[in-house]
Design a protein around this motif. Structure first.
Motif, PDB file in Angstrom:
ATOM      1  N   THR A   1       0.818  -1.215   0.000  1.00  0.00           N
ATOM      2  CA  THR A   1       0.000   0.000   0.000  1.00  0.00           C
ATOM      3  C   THR A   1       0.851   1.264   0.000  1.00  0.00           C
ATOM      4  OG1 THR A   1      -0.222  -0.202   2.408  1.00  0.00           O
ATOM      5  CG2 THR A   1      -2.028  -1.052   1.054  1.00  0.00           C
ATOM      6  N   TYR A   2       2.187   1.130  -0.069  1.00  0.00           N
ATOM      7  CA  TYR A   2       3.023   2.289  -0.379  1.00  0.00           C
ATOM      8  C   TYR A   2       2.796   2.719  -1.832  1.00  0.00           C
ATOM      9  CZ  TYR A   2       6.017   2.287   3.824  1.00  0.00           C
ATOM     10  OH  TYR A   2       6.505   2.402   5.093  1.00  0.00           O
ATOM     11  N   MET A   3       2.258   1.793  -2.649  1.00  0.00           N
ATOM     12  CA  MET A   3       1.944   2.091  -4.050  1.00  0.00           C
ATOM     13  C   MET A   3       0.514   2.620  -4.139  1.00  0.00           C
ATOM     14  SD  MET A   3       3.444  -1.544  -5.370  1.00  0.00           S
ATOM     15  CE  MET A   3       2.988  -1.358  -7.095  1.00  0.00           C
ATOM     16  N   THR A   4       0.230   3.409  -5.152  1.00  0.00           N
ATOM     17  CA  THR A   4      -1.137   3.875  -5.342  1.00  0.00           C
ATOM     18  C   THR A   4      -2.024   2.706  -5.778  1.00  0.00           C
ATOM     19  OG1 THR A   4      -0.785   4.408  -7.679  1.00  0.00           O
ATOM     20  CG2 THR A   4      -0.326   6.156  -6.067  1.00  0.00           C
ATOM     21  N   ALA A   5      -3.324   2.835  -5.549  1.00  0.00           N
ATOM     22  CA  ALA A   5      -4.268   1.797  -5.979  1.00  0.00           C
ATOM     23  C   ALA A   5      -4.153   1.563  -7.477  1.00  0.00           C
ATOM     24  CB  ALA A   5      -5.692   2.221  -5.611  1.00  0.00           C
ATOM     25  N   ARG A   6      -3.913   2.626  -8.199  1.00  0.00           N
ATOM     26  CA  ARG A   6      -3.769   2.550  -9.658  1.00  0.00           C
ATOM     27  C   ARG A   6      -2.585   1.654 -10.044  1.00  0.00           C
ATOM     28  NH1 ARG A   6      -1.251   6.224 -13.392  1.00  0.00           N
ATOM     29  NH2 ARG A   6      -2.432   6.505 -15.323  1.00  0.00           N
ATOM     30  N   ASP A   7      -1.455   1.851  -9.379  1.00  0.00           N
ATOM     31  CA  ASP A   7      -0.270   1.053  -9.689  1.00  0.00           C
ATOM     32  C   ASP A   7      -0.419  -0.388  -9.215  1.00  0.00           C
ATOM     33  OD1 ASP A   7       1.303   2.797 -11.150  1.00  0.00           O
ATOM     34  OD2 ASP A   7       2.152   3.744  -9.373  1.00  0.00           O
ATOM     35  N   ARG A   8      -1.088  -0.581  -8.086  1.00  0.00           N
ATOM     36  CA  ARG A   8      -1.298  -1.963  -7.611  1.00  0.00           C
ATOM     37  C   ARG A   8      -2.127  -2.750  -8.623  1.00  0.00           C
ATOM     38  NH1 ARG A   8      -2.522   0.586  -2.631  1.00  0.00           N
ATOM     39  NH2 ARG A   8      -4.697  -0.098  -2.760  1.00  0.00           N
ATOM     40  N   GLN A   9      -3.195  -2.132  -9.135  1.00  0.00           N
ATOM     41  CA  GLN A   9      -4.027  -2.823 -10.115  1.00  0.00           C
ATOM     42  C   GLN A   9      -3.250  -3.091 -11.401  1.00  0.00           C
ATOM     43  OE1 GLN A   9      -7.013  -4.197  -9.637  1.00  0.00           O
ATOM     44  NE2 GLN A   9      -6.758  -3.534  -7.513  1.00  0.00           N
ATOM     45  N   ARG A  10      -2.420  -2.139 -11.789  1.00  0.00           N
ATOM     46  CA  ARG A  10      -1.598  -2.337 -12.990  1.00  0.00           C
ATOM     47  C   ARG A  10      -0.639  -3.511 -12.807  1.00  0.00           C
ATOM     48  NH1 ARG A  10       3.412  -1.147 -13.539  1.00  0.00           N
ATOM     49  NH2 ARG A  10       3.429   0.319 -11.776  1.00  0.00           N
ATOM     50  N   VAL A  11       0.006  -3.583 -11.641  1.00  0.00           N
ATOM     51  CA  VAL A  11       0.972  -4.651 -11.395  1.00  0.00           C
ATOM     52  C   VAL A  11       0.278  -6.009 -11.324  1.00  0.00           C
ATOM     53  CG1 VAL A  11       2.598  -5.588  -9.693  1.00  0.00           C
ATOM     54  CG2 VAL A  11       2.672  -3.160 -10.304  1.00  0.00           C
ATOM     55  N   ILE A  12      -0.883  -6.081 -10.664  1.00  0.00           N
ATOM     56  CA  ILE A  12      -1.614  -7.350 -10.592  1.00  0.00           C
ATOM     57  C   ILE A  12      -1.976  -7.832 -11.995  1.00  0.00           C
ATOM     58  CG2 ILE A  12      -3.819  -8.380  -9.884  1.00  0.00           C
ATOM     59  CD1 ILE A  12      -3.597  -6.687  -7.306  1.00  0.00           C
ATOM     60  N   LYS A  13      -2.400  -6.901 -12.846  1.00  0.00           N
ATOM     61  CA  LYS A  13      -2.727  -7.256 -14.232  1.00  0.00           C
ATOM     62  C   LYS A  13      -1.489  -7.767 -14.962  1.00  0.00           C
ATOM     63  CE  LYS A  13      -4.970  -5.381 -18.368  1.00  0.00           C
ATOM     64  NZ  LYS A  13      -5.596  -4.173 -18.976  1.00  0.00           N
ATOM     65  N   GLU A  14      -0.347  -7.122 -14.763  1.00  0.00           N
ATOM     66  CA  GLU A  14       0.896  -7.556 -15.403  1.00  0.00           C
ATOM     67  C   GLU A  14       1.306  -8.943 -14.920  1.00  0.00           C
ATOM     68  OE1 GLU A  14       3.968  -4.664 -14.848  1.00  0.00           O
ATOM     69  OE2 GLU A  14       2.834  -3.055 -15.828  1.00  0.00           O
ATOM     70  N   ILE A  15       1.128  -9.204 -13.627  1.00  0.00           N
ATOM     71  CA  ILE A  15       1.473 -10.524 -13.078  1.00  0.00           C
ATOM     72  C   ILE A  15       0.585 -11.594 -13.706  1.00  0.00           C
ATOM     73  CG2 ILE A  15       1.546 -11.948 -10.992  1.00  0.00           C
ATOM     74  CD1 ILE A  15       2.113  -9.312  -9.425  1.00  0.00           C
ATOM     75  N   HIS A  16      -0.711 -11.305 -13.799  1.00  0.00           N
ATOM     76  CA  HIS A  16      -1.646 -12.227 -14.464  1.00  0.00           C
ATOM     77  C   HIS A  16      -1.131 -12.580 -15.863  1.00  0.00           C
ATOM     78  CE1 HIS A  16      -5.367 -13.226 -12.400  1.00  0.00           C
ATOM     79  NE2 HIS A  16      -5.424 -12.011 -11.871  1.00  0.00           N
ATOM     80  N   GLN A  17      -0.806 -11.563 -16.617  1.00  0.00           N
ATOM     81  CA  GLN A  17      -0.380 -11.767 -18.003  1.00  0.00           C
ATOM     82  C   GLN A  17       0.930 -12.543 -18.081  1.00  0.00           C
ATOM     83  OE1 GLN A  17      -0.293  -7.675 -19.273  1.00  0.00           O
ATOM     84  NE2 GLN A  17      -2.478  -7.628 -19.816  1.00  0.00           N
ATOM     85  N   GLU A  18       1.856 -12.234 -17.198  1.00  0.00           N
ATOM     86  CA  GLU A  18       3.164 -12.886 -17.237  1.00  0.00           C
ATOM     87  C   GLU A  18       3.064 -14.353 -16.811  1.00  0.00           C
ATOM     88  OE1 GLU A  18       6.791 -12.836 -18.642  1.00  0.00           O
ATOM     89  OE2 GLU A  18       5.550 -11.012 -18.560  1.00  0.00           O
TER      90      GLU A  18
END
Length: 736
Positions: free
Chosen positions: A488-505
């Motif tokens: 949660t040091y990251m913004t909600a926007r960046d957390r959602q982006r990273v989760i999406k990237e992890i899904h794809q990878e």
């Protein structure tokens, strides 16, 4: 004489006090549950009798004077009715603009804002209301018996009975206030606004057909698939059984989300409920559920998403009519299908202001689903369980508690809420839970951060979950290769982006290496996260590493390992951080360590039950009831509604949000804050990260944050934020 309540700004049309009072009273009666209908009709009828004062009529005709009109109805009520019933009505009427006041004491003076103080204030003559409004009779004895119902428990002490009565009385003050302020707002808006109110609507029967279609599309060929179907059918077989609270204890991977929404739709249709409210513990996981339901239901459900990090106005996926209807529905939850957070839900019950409390009465006649129910905030357990018990017992709603790690809610509800709630356990045959054991749990012992990363790097994909954000950041900076970080040091926007990237990878890795054998080092994936990844985030890792903590969290982390069951078994390693031993040491962690030694399968139902039994035995009653409202007052007259609402914070008040502008939209919103001192806080939520107050103070001393006098803190030096790491406490040139 014509006594005016409102004047339409465009046309100059007049709504009289009589018309507004009778309209509001009729709506109050319509909203109310049966025992409260007559009471609420009178509250609605008398809430604005202060507008019969000559000074108020002068004011509405243009004279620039201040007039307090809301106390008149409260004073009149106290003259007409017994103290406890009159006081309930007076709280509502006196606060219908400014919020339910603190009760105060008999020593309070008129200058104080308490109800006791305000009741002593002088007013002008408002008795003209008696020529226009007919106040019906009220059976006060019947109302008093209803309020005392379930409080006079024979085996309970007199003090306990009084405590229960105070809590129930306070709940119904807020409930009646909710009916009043929503009725008042709706009638005023209908007269003053030319904009037609729209509503989000859903077809529950069509939604149920879609859920049934999805469930029937799943094959039941393997043993696991057959077990999943059998577990779900256990719950569905009890759809015809009436209860107030249903417990749906289902292992990770058993299809809890679809099962719960089918059960809710079945019950809603069978019992004629008005709405379904799906309550999710965190903002960080609500997106996944909302997207799943939106995709499944399509045009059959106009879902209201009410969460701090989501704004319809900033989302281009919705048509303007939908946005407008959502805006109206957010005000009072007058929608058929709602997805919200636990914070929104419970703080809307224990608030004292009209904006939040407007929603409470629309929790009636509903099916409430509490996803990951074990994550209810324990220090607020009594008020949370009491609210659910009251809504289900007295407001004609039903609740479903949904989790893979179910505490003994039957015992907890009886002790901290109502002793006689009708509760049904939907899953009673649990022998097949073992079929969902898709991983084994191992004690890795005490390892250094370097050793941990070396071990994790051996696997095609690894998830490391640690107890603190500082540890997550430290590990991320130490490791190399294809790596991701979540906190949660990251913004909600960046957390959602990273989760999406992890899904794809992860999906790409499986496509390129179907059996995940001989994956080269440069393609191996490592994710380092705090506990935010454990609940509801649908990711599947080859191996999981979890720092010692409570068994519920360990098992939730384990639910991310071999999640789809594509391998016979995965491995979850539980470790202590040798570089920070204190992080892995607390009561919950120590109980978990003991259970791992005693049980061959810590994910078994017996082990989970033993964990909660031991943990609850370590707690004191006041640990769960410290925020019960009876602890603030022993009389109806002195309940501190305003003070209690200000202290009721499910999110730790020692944490603060910091806006990090990351694109043109957010920069423009921050600039608006700077120039005019106000802005759209909801639109900024997805750009916020969470800090401790001391951390914000540190950034303030470095002159890199500013609130422009608005109380909304913003980062003004972007060298202190990294999209992959989150907020930094030193500028990039210091730590690179």
């Amino acid at each position: 004489m014509i006594y005016k309540a409102h004047i339409q700004e465009q046309s100059g049309e007049i709504q009289t006090v009589k018309e507004h009072s009778e309209n509001t009273a009729a709506l109050c009666r319509e909203f109310a549950v049966e025992p409260m209908k007559d009471l609420l009709y009178i509250i609605g009828l008398m809430h604005d009798i202060g507008k019969y004062q000559p000074a108020f009529q002068q004011r509405i005709n243009g004279k620039k004077i201040k007039v307090e009109h809301s106390i008149c109805g409260a004073q009149e009520i106290m003259r007409r009715y017994d103290n406890s019933i009159g006081r309930l009505m007076a709280y509502c009427i006196a606060g219908h603009h400014s919020g339910i006041p603190d009760g105060g004491t008999s020593q309070d003076t008129p200058d104080l804002a308490t109800l006791s103080g305000r009741l002593q204030r002088p007013t002008e003559d408002y008795q003209a209301f008696q020529q226009e409004l007919t106040i019906p009779e009220l059976n006060q004895q019947e109302l008093a018996l209803f309020l005392a119902e379930d409080c006079n428990i024979p085996q309970a002490s007199r003090e306990e009975q009084q405590n229960r009565l105070i809590d129930k009385y306070a709940f119904f003050v807020r409930y009646c206030f909710s009916c009043l302020v929503d009725a008042d707002s709706l009638d005023t808006a209908a007269f003053c606004s030319e904009e037609k109110r729209q509503k989000l609507q859903s077809d529950f029967a069509a939604c149920l057909d879609l859920v049934d279609g999805r469930l029937s599309s799943f094959q039941a060929l393997t043993k696991l698939q057959q077990t999943r179907s059998a577990l779900q059918n256990q719950a569905f077989a009890k759809c015809s059984q009436d209860a107030e609270i249903y417990l749906m204890n289902m292992p990770t991977g058993s299809g809890k989300t679809l099962c719960s929404v089918k059960f809710a739709l079945e019950r809603a249709i069978r019992q004629g409920k008005k709405r379904i409210i799906y309550v999710i513990p965190y903002n960080s996981i609500i997106n996944q559920t909302a997207e799943e339901f939106t995709k499944l239901f399509g045009n059959s459900a106009q879902i209201l998403r009410h969460q701090s990090t989501f704004s319809y106005q900033d989302n281009d996926d919705f048509e303007e009519d939908y946005k407008k209807a959502a805006q109206f529905s957010e005000e009072n939850w007058d929608a058929d299908f709602i997805i919200t957070t636990a914070v929104q839900f419970f703080e809307s019950i224990y608030a004292n202001k009209r904006k939040k409390l407007r929603k409470l009465h629309n929790m009636a006649d509903s099916i409430l689903i509490f996803d990951e129910a074990h994550l209810m905030p324990w220090k607020y357990l009594q008020p949370c369980l009491e609210a659910i018990a009251y809504i289900t017992k007295y407001l004609n709603s039903e609740a479903v508690f949904l989790t893979a790690t179910m505490p003994d809610f039957q015992q907890l509800l009886a002790k901290y809420a109502l002793p006689n709630s009708r509760i049904i356990n939907l899953i009673t045959e649990t022998e097949q839970f073992a079929d969902f054991q898709k991983c084994s749990y191992h004690d890795l012992g005490s390892v250094s951060e370097e050793q941990l990363l070396q071990k994790a790097a051996e696997y095609p994909s690894s998830l490391i979950v640690v107890n603190t954000r500082a540890s997550a950041r430290q590990l991320y900076q130490l490791c190399s290769g294809k790596k991701y970080h979540l906190s949660t040091y990251m913004t909600a926007r960046d957390r959602q982006r990273v989760i999406k990237e992890i899904h794809q990878e992860l999906a790409k890795l499986e496509r390129d290496y179907p059996n995940l054998k001989q994956v080269p080092a440069e393609r191996r994936i490592m994710v380092i996260s705090t506990s935010l990844i454990e609940a509801g985030v649908d990711l599947d890792f080859y191996t999981v590493f979890r720092e010692w903590t409570g068994l519920d969290s360990i098992l939730q982390a384990g639910g991310r390992c071999n999640r789809e069951g594509k391998r016979q078994s995965g491995d979850v390693f539980i470790f202590a951080n040798a570089d920070n031993q204190q992080s892995s040491t607390n009561i919950r962690a120590n109980i978990s360590k003991g259970l791992l030694q005693e049980y061959s399968n810590i994910s078994s139902l017996e082990c989970i039950q033993e964990y909660y039994k031991r943990w609850l035995a370590c707690q004191k009653d006041e640990d769960f009831s410290c925020y019960a409202i009876y602890r603030s007052s022993k009389t109806f007259n002195g309940i501190p509604f305003r003070q209690y609402a200000e202290q009721f914070e499910l999110i730790d008040s020692r944490t603060v949000s910091l806006v990090v502008p990351q694109d043109d939209t957010s920069h423009a919103l921050v600039e608006q804050l700077r120039l005019i001192g106000k802005g759209n806080e909801r639109s900024l939520q997805s750009y916020t990260c969470t800090l401790h107050q001391r951390e914000l103070d540190d950034l303030y001393r470095q002159h890199v944050v500013e609130d422009f006098g608005t109380g909304v803190w913003c980062l003004i030096n972007m060298n202190y934020y990294e999209p992959e790491l989150g907020i930094c406490f030193e500028a990039k040139d210091y730590y690179q």
